[in-house]
Design a protein around this motif. Structure first.
Motif, mmCIF file in Angstrom:
data_model
loop_
_atom_site.group_PDB
_atom_site.id
_atom_site.type_symbol
_atom_site.label_atom_id
_atom_site.label_comp_id
_atom_site.label_asym_id
_atom_site.label_seq_id
_atom_site.Cartn_x
_atom_site.Cartn_y
_atom_site.Cartn_z
ATOM 1 N N LEU A 26 52.016 -1.725 60.713
ATOM 2 C CA LEU A 26 51.175 -1.518 59.527
ATOM 3 C C LEU A 26 49.682 -1.634 59.831
ATOM 4 O O LEU A 26 48.880 -1.979 58.964
ATOM 5 C CB LEU A 26 51.554 -2.506 58.413
ATOM 6 N N LEU A 42 46.754 -0.125 57.528
ATOM 7 C CA LEU A 42 46.350 -0.635 56.206
ATOM 8 C C LEU A 42 44.881 -1.056 56.116
ATOM 9 O O LEU A 42 44.199 -0.670 55.152
ATOM 10 C CB LEU A 42 47.274 -1.769 55.770
ATOM 11 N N VAL A 89 47.098 -7.281 52.311
ATOM 12 C CA VAL A 89 48.286 -6.488 51.947
ATOM 13 C C VAL A 89 49.206 -6.358 53.155
ATOM 14 O O VAL A 89 50.430 -6.493 53.037
ATOM 15 C CB VAL A 89 47.891 -5.098 51.394
ATOM 16 N N ARG A 90 48.639 -6.143 54.333
ATOM 17 C CA ARG A 90 49.441 -6.062 55.562
ATOM 18 C C ARG A 90 50.188 -7.370 55.792
ATOM 19 O O ARG A 90 51.382 -7.384 56.088
ATOM 20 C CB ARG A 90 48.533 -5.751 56.754
ATOM 21 N N LEU A 123 51.029 -9.637 53.542
ATOM 22 C CA LEU A 123 52.086 -9.778 52.532
ATOM 23 C C LEU A 123 53.303 -8.910 52.855
ATOM 24 O O LEU A 123 54.439 -9.371 52.766
ATOM 25 C CB LEU A 123 51.559 -9.422 51.139
ATOM 26 N N LEU A 124 53.056 -7.670 53.213
ATOM 27 C CA LEU A 124 54.167 -6.758 53.528
ATOM 28 C C LEU A 124 54.951 -7.221 54.748
ATOM 29 O O LEU A 124 56.187 -7.093 54.781
ATOM 30 C CB LEU A 124 53.649 -5.335 53.725
ATOM 31 N N LEU A 125 54.272 -7.759 55.733
ATOM 32 C CA LEU A 125 54.971 -8.265 56.914
ATOM 33 C C LEU A 125 55.755 -9.527 56.592
ATOM 34 O O LEU A 125 56.806 -9.778 57.176
ATOM 35 C CB LEU A 125 53.989 -8.510 58.055
ATOM 36 N N ILE A 154 57.214 -10.180 53.664
ATOM 37 C CA ILE A 154 58.368 -9.827 52.833
ATOM 38 C C ILE A 154 59.513 -9.300 53.687
ATOM 39 O O ILE A 154 60.661 -9.424 53.331
ATOM 40 C CB ILE A 154 58.036 -8.763 51.769
ATOM 41 N N LYS A 155 59.174 -8.677 54.797
ATOM 42 C CA LYS A 155 60.207 -8.059 55.654
ATOM 43 C C LYS A 155 61.213 -9.045 56.153
ATOM 44 O O LYS A 155 61.033 -10.109 56.535
ATOM 45 C CB LYS A 155 59.548 -7.358 56.836
#
Length: 151
Positions: free
Chosen positions: A94, A97, A143-144, A146-148, A150-151
């Motif tokens: 990611l 981003l 955001v990067r 957070l997305l990492l 959640i994975k």
């Protein structure tokens, strides 16, 4: 031999397309350089930069062509990301981003530049978009993150 991510990133900051040339992507590099020259020329960006550095913000507003200048942030940030992506070394997940987020924030900063005042001062069409890099990078990395997570 490919160049490092830091090297192409710094050359891309200096001039879009240089990172691609260092990565030996000649056609893409020449395309980014041509876009830079065209957008820069028609938007009167260099003159706007000079006037802004001299503190002549009102004249900078009258000089730049917003219709052309609005293309600049996305081309600039994409050229940096593309050079970074194709350079030697690990490609973090990611990693696009922060670059994409900066493109959005700088474009919005440019659009808002005629109205936004910071501490009573009108930063203008160059300084406000440049300052917008800070929240752009922050939002992109957040955001990067957070997305990492959640994975």
């Amino acid at each position: 031999m490919k160049t490092t991510k830091l090297e192409v990133l710094l050359w891309s900051i200096a001039f879009p397309g240089f990172g691609q040339l260092l990565n030996r992507q000649l056609v893409k590099g020449i395309l980014f350089i041509a876009l830079e020259v065209i957008i820069n020329t028609y938007s009167h960006f260099n003159r706007g930069i000079m006037l802004s550095f001299l503190g002549e913000i009102d004249t900078a507003f009258q000089t730049v062509d917003f219709g052309w200048l609005m293309f600049y942030p996305c081309i600039y940030m994409y050229a940096m990301y593309d050079a970074y992506k194709h350079a030697d070394g690990h490609q973090p997940e990611l990693s696009f981003l922060p670059f994409a987020s900066c493109a959005y924030f700088v474009t919005v900063g440019l659009m808002l530049s005629p109205k936004v005042r910071l501490f009573g001062v009108l930063p203008g069409p160059i300084w406000l978009p440049m300052l917008s890099l800070i929240p752009g990078l922050s939002a992109g990395f957040f955001v990067r993150y957070l997305l990492l997570k959640i994975k």
